[in-house]
Design an enzyme around this catalytic site. Structure first.
Site, PDB file in Angstrom:
ATOM      1  N   ALA A 141       0.835  -1.208   0.000  1.00 55.49           N
ATOM      2  CA  ALA A 141       0.000   0.000   0.000  1.00 55.49           C
ATOM      3  C   ALA A 141       0.868   1.257   0.000  1.00 55.49           C
ATOM      4  CB  ALA A 141      -0.935  -0.013   1.205  1.00 55.49           C
ATOM      5  N   GLY A 142       2.175   1.106  -0.261  1.00 57.37           N
ATOM      6  CA  GLY A 142       3.066   2.272  -0.297  1.00 57.37           C
ATOM      7  C   GLY A 142       3.410   2.763   1.101  1.00 57.37           C
ATOM      8  N   SER A 146       7.804  -3.437   3.356  1.00 59.78           N
ATOM      9  CA  SER A 146       8.978  -4.277   3.079  1.00 59.78           C
ATOM     10  C   SER A 146      10.219  -3.694   3.757  1.00 59.78           C
ATOM     11  CB  SER A 146       9.202  -4.439   1.578  1.00 59.78           C
ATOM     12  OG  SER A 146       9.536  -3.206   1.006  1.00 59.78           O
ATOM     13  N   ASP A 204      12.568   4.634   2.490  1.00 56.74           N
ATOM     14  CA  ASP A 204      11.705   3.828   3.360  1.00 56.74           C
ATOM     15  C   ASP A 204      12.489   3.189   4.504  1.00 56.74           C
ATOM     16  OD1 ASP A 204       9.894   4.521   1.467  1.00 56.74           O
ATOM     17  OD2 ASP A 204       9.092   2.520   1.141  1.00 56.74           O
TER      18      ASP A 204
END
Ligand code: PMV
Length: 396
Positions: A141-142, A146, A204
């Protein structure tokens, strides 16, 4: 090699401002999301290494003696190296995954084996471990699920192998590693992300490691000195999006209408910078005027993103529903559906928040109240568990 149970968690992320513009050299602000991924590592003596990811139904085990007997010298001993395509091919053989294995499973397993074999190779013998990873983050879902996975793995394996010290002191419920250790965790997590995504920006894993807010500009990542924890609603429209196609769409629009689109990107850049300035000025008790500025920035950016062509009817609906209640929302990430964020100002009554969540849920969206600016990767005591970790462990 440590013999104790380790419990580690790491947050997801949302982009506050600067999505799409960042692809064209502008600033983006990414913030940690207080939805976390948790990992429990238990040393074993059964000669196996077990990996279980209950959220996505993955359970795999490998014989340590077999892994030990395979030639994994292609992985440099304990050095942070970028996985080459040759290494990936060899790891696939080591993993022994069937040909019809789902992509998510293949990538999760390869990232795990890469980190396990690389980090633990310094030990006299590969350790027998039982590892369970579960998450509050929806995958794909952005929201950096991960990266949170790779960060948890890197932190737990480095600690178990005593490459970094366990920062938990007697009586601590939770603690974090010092800066140099976080740097090492982040480096390894980035390699895990590379196994999963090929060529990620590194934002991220950096947000998940450091927590708080980060600025990303032309490949350079830096932490904002101060960033308050802000309450938000995170809404998943559940409309599938294709990041690659949306990024290409913006590029085409920029080529077709450079005089129109380039100023939009410049304006988004200014929004990110203004947001960074305001966040830096917000103290422990932010002033109402500061929230008003944040709301105006959210509205202006949402209009720009629509003008870039990455809006969606579902995101318009999210903005209308929250606007009717005096709240301000924007898409986060690639757009075209996916997720949006709504800023909750302090003093908002809980029934009002609940009514907004209810209204969004009746549009068919998933809506959660959470915060941004949460702490990065952390280690939790396995004996004095907080209720959130306990609840999740009970469900395993
Ligand atoms: O939805 P996400 O978190 O994958 O974010 C995409 C962000 C873009 O700016 C649209 C693309 C990118 O690579 O930065």
């Amino acid at each position: 090699m440590l013999s104790e149970v380790l419990l580690v968690s790491a947050p997801g992320k949302v982009i506050l401002h600067g999505e799409h513009a960042v692809v064209h050299g502008k600033v983006a602000l990414a913030v940690s999301l207080n939805l976390r991924t948790f990992l429990r590592l238990q040393p074993h003596s059964n000669g196996k290494v077990d990996l279980s990811l209950p959220n996505i139904g993955i359970k795999r085990a490998w014989d340590v003696a077999r892994l030990q007997s395979l030639d994994t010298s292609f992985l440099e001993q304990g050095d942070v190296t970028t996985p080459t395509s040759e290494q990936v091919e060899k790891l696939k053989e080591v993993a022994g995954l069937p040909d019809d294995c789902a992509v998510t499973e293949r990538l999760a397993v390869l990232a795990f084996l890469y980190l396990y074999l690389s980090i633990c190779r310094k030990q006299r013998a590969l350790p027998s471990l039982d590892i369970v990873v579960w998450s509050e983050l929806p995958p794909g879902a952005g929201l950096g699920s991960s990266a949170a996975y790779s960060v948890c793995l890197a932190a737990a394996l480095l600690t178990a192998c005593e490459e970094i010290a366990n920062p938990l002191k007697d009586g601590d419920c939770v603690n974090r590693w010092p800066k140099e250790d976080l740097e090492l965790i982040n480096k390894w997590a980035f390699q895990g992300e590379r196994m999963i995504h090929g060529n990620p920006s590194g934002v991220d894993n950096a947000v998940s490691t450091w927590g708080g807010a980060l600025r990303y500009h032309q490949g350079k990542i830096s932490s904002l000195k101060r960033s308050p924890a802000l309450q938000i609603l995170l809404t998943n429209t559940k409309v599938p999006r294709n990041t690659r196609a949306l990024v290409a769409g913006v590029r085409n629009r920029l080529l077709k209408f450079p005089e129109i689109v380039a100023p939009l990107l410049t304006s988004i850049d200014a929004i990110s910078l203004e947001c960074e300035r305001v966040l830096g000025e917000m103290g422990e008790a932010p002033a109402p005027e500061q929230y008003v500025v944040l709301e105006e920035l959210i509205d202006m950016n949402q209009h720009h993103l629509n003008a870039l062509g990455v809006g969606h009817a579902s995101l318009d609906q999210l903005c209308q529903v929250t606007r009717a209640r005096g709240l301000h929302s924007k898409l986060t990430g690639a757009g075209g559906g996916g997720c949006g964020i709504t800023l909750l100002k302090p003093g908002l009554e809980q029934p009002e928040v609940e009514a907004t969540k209810q209204a969004l849920t009746s549009c068919g969206f998933d809506c959660l109240e959470t915060s941004i600016g949460a702490p990065g990767v952390s280690i939790h005591s396995a004996t004095s568990l907080d209720s959130r970790v306990q609840q999740a462990l009970d469900g395993l």
